[in-house]
Design a protein around this motif. Sequence first.
Motif, PDB file in Angstrom:
ATOM      1  N   LEU A 193      -9.430 -20.708 -21.240  1.00 34.21           N
ATOM      2  CA  LEU A 193      -8.368 -21.426 -20.528  1.00 34.21           C
ATOM      3  C   LEU A 193      -7.901 -22.548 -21.455  1.00 34.21           C
ATOM      4  CD1 LEU A 193      -6.950 -21.319 -17.779  1.00 34.21           C
ATOM      5  CD2 LEU A 193      -8.475 -23.120 -17.006  1.00 34.21           C
ATOM      6  N   ARG A 194      -7.100 -22.161 -22.436  1.00 31.63           N
ATOM      7  CA  ARG A 194      -6.745 -23.078 -23.517  1.00 31.63           C
ATOM      8  C   ARG A 194      -5.827 -24.184 -23.000  1.00 31.63           C
ATOM      9  NH1 ARG A 194      -3.646 -18.162 -26.518  1.00 31.63           N
ATOM     10  NH2 ARG A 194      -1.855 -17.967 -25.106  1.00 31.63           N
ATOM     11  N   PRO A 195      -5.948 -25.377 -23.570  1.00 33.55           N
ATOM     12  CA  PRO A 195      -5.065 -26.471 -23.153  1.00 33.55           C
ATOM     13  C   PRO A 195      -3.607 -26.136 -23.463  1.00 33.55           C
ATOM     14  CG  PRO A 195      -6.948 -27.287 -24.426  1.00 33.55           C
ATOM     15  CD  PRO A 195      -6.950 -25.800 -24.555  1.00 33.55           C
ATOM     16  N   LEU A 196      -2.720 -26.476 -22.537  1.00 35.84           N
ATOM     17  CA  LEU A 196      -1.305 -26.200 -22.715  1.00 35.84           C
ATOM     18  C   LEU A 196      -0.646 -27.322 -23.502  1.00 35.84           C
ATOM     19  CD1 LEU A 196      -0.392 -24.917 -19.137  1.00 35.84           C
ATOM     20  CD2 LEU A 196      -0.883 -23.557 -21.177  1.00 35.84           C
ATOM     21  N   PRO A 197       0.340 -26.993 -24.332  1.00 32.32           N
ATOM     22  CA  PRO A 197       1.073 -28.052 -25.043  1.00 32.32           C
ATOM     23  C   PRO A 197       1.928 -28.844 -24.064  1.00 32.32           C
ATOM     24  CG  PRO A 197       2.093 -25.918 -25.411  1.00 32.32           C
ATOM     25  CD  PRO A 197       0.814 -25.643 -24.684  1.00 32.32           C
ATOM     26  N   PRO A 198       2.337 -30.060 -24.432  1.00 29.99           N
ATOM     27  CA  PRO A 198       3.146 -30.871 -23.512  1.00 29.99           C
ATOM     28  C   PRO A 198       4.553 -30.329 -23.296  1.00 29.99           C
ATOM     29  CG  PRO A 198       2.901 -31.975 -25.627  1.00 29.99           C
ATOM     30  CD  PRO A 198       1.986 -30.792 -25.656  1.00 29.99           C
ATOM     31  N   ARG A 199       5.017 -29.447 -24.168  1.00 31.12           N
ATOM     32  CA  ARG A 199       6.377 -28.911 -24.027  1.00 31.12           C
ATOM     33  C   ARG A 199       6.414 -27.472 -24.538  1.00 31.12           C
ATOM     34  NH1 ARG A 199      11.192 -31.383 -23.366  1.00 31.12           N
ATOM     35  NH2 ARG A 199      10.230 -33.415 -23.747  1.00 31.12           N
ATOM     36  N   ILE A 200       7.055 -26.600 -23.758  1.00 32.54           N
ATOM     37  CA  ILE A 200       7.254 -25.201 -24.150  1.00 32.54           C
ATOM     38  C   ILE A 200       8.699 -24.823 -23.849  1.00 32.54           C
ATOM     39  CG2 ILE A 200       6.646 -22.792 -23.681  1.00 32.54           C
ATOM     40  CD1 ILE A 200       3.839 -23.609 -23.134  1.00 32.54           C
ATOM     41  N   ASP A 201       9.462 -24.527 -24.878  1.00 33.33           N
ATOM     42  CA  ASP A 201      10.840 -24.037 -24.741  1.00 33.33           C
ATOM     43  C   ASP A 201      11.675 -24.914 -23.809  1.00 33.33           C
ATOM     44  OD1 ASP A 201      12.969 -22.397 -25.239  1.00 33.33           O
ATOM     45  OD2 ASP A 201      12.411 -20.897 -23.738  1.00 33.33           O
TER      46      ASP A 201
END
Length: 323
Positions: free
Chosen positions: A61-69
């Motif tokens: 459950l990898r950490p999500l980046p602060p912004r995606i697309d």
Amino acid sequence: MAITYKMTCPLAQRDGLEARVVTSAVFLAVGTGLILHVRRALLRELRQIRKVAGAAQSVLLRPLPPRIDGLSIAAAQLSADHGANIGGDLYEVIATEHGVRVVMGDVRGHGLGAIATVAAVLGSFREAVHDEPELACVLRRLERALARHLRERARAEHPSAGPESDSPVAEEFVTVLLLEIRRDGEVYALNCGHPAPYRLGTGRVEPLTGAEPLPPLGPFPLPAELAVGRCGRLLPGEALFLHTDGVEDARDPHGRFFPLPATLAEAVRTQTVSPQTVLRAVFTRLLRHTGGRPADDVAVLILRNDRSRVQTQQGCTVARQIG
């Protein structure tokens, strides 16, 4: 050391009180040193095990980046098992050529026992979102991956349980919410027994509707025809709040459920929707409500549409450079 002292030291051969006190002190010192040495070794091993487990769980459950697309993201989860970083809740956000695709799910049960099922569902989702042009095909891939995982688990855990339908694993299920957010902000959804998300705006909280309810994955097959629900457009500055049922089902010592809509309304009442602010407000209120430890796994995912704002900023930057 203690045996050598007893066999060679003249004082240890005497029977007087002084000799016995000294001998006892020697044995106590040696025993204490041995205990401290073993304790330090065990603590080093425990730290190493936790480090390896944390790395493995962060890959799953990898950490999500602060912004995606062009979408601002904030996410967090809390396992009901002490010492575990993840449990039976899952989420993922991936940008594809078909739009940003999101999954939020909840495996039956909680804690470490559900991690294998989480891995099967997430692994299938991460592959399918790039391969399948239709959201319905992604859901069918998840269904097949879960069925395959449950069959293998049933054979491994209950080899003498008889037919697969009689296996205890046959009762396992996963609730799943699939979203597709396209470049123009249009949101499409498929919901398999999962709590509906909320649409957040300044001073506004409303359930996101449009997806026809489907049964959870596992006990029943999906219908032959899957109608992807159109949920409207996510306007710039608006956000989607996704969660698992561990949030709304959390109870205080008096048995009262957690007031999620009221908490969200308070978080966005007088200010622009901020994913981090909303996430912090919900978790702070939830931990206070449950006394610090919810009885079930909890996961929250917030996505805010910042695309128009990003394009405007880029245009201003280019204009300044030309000037």
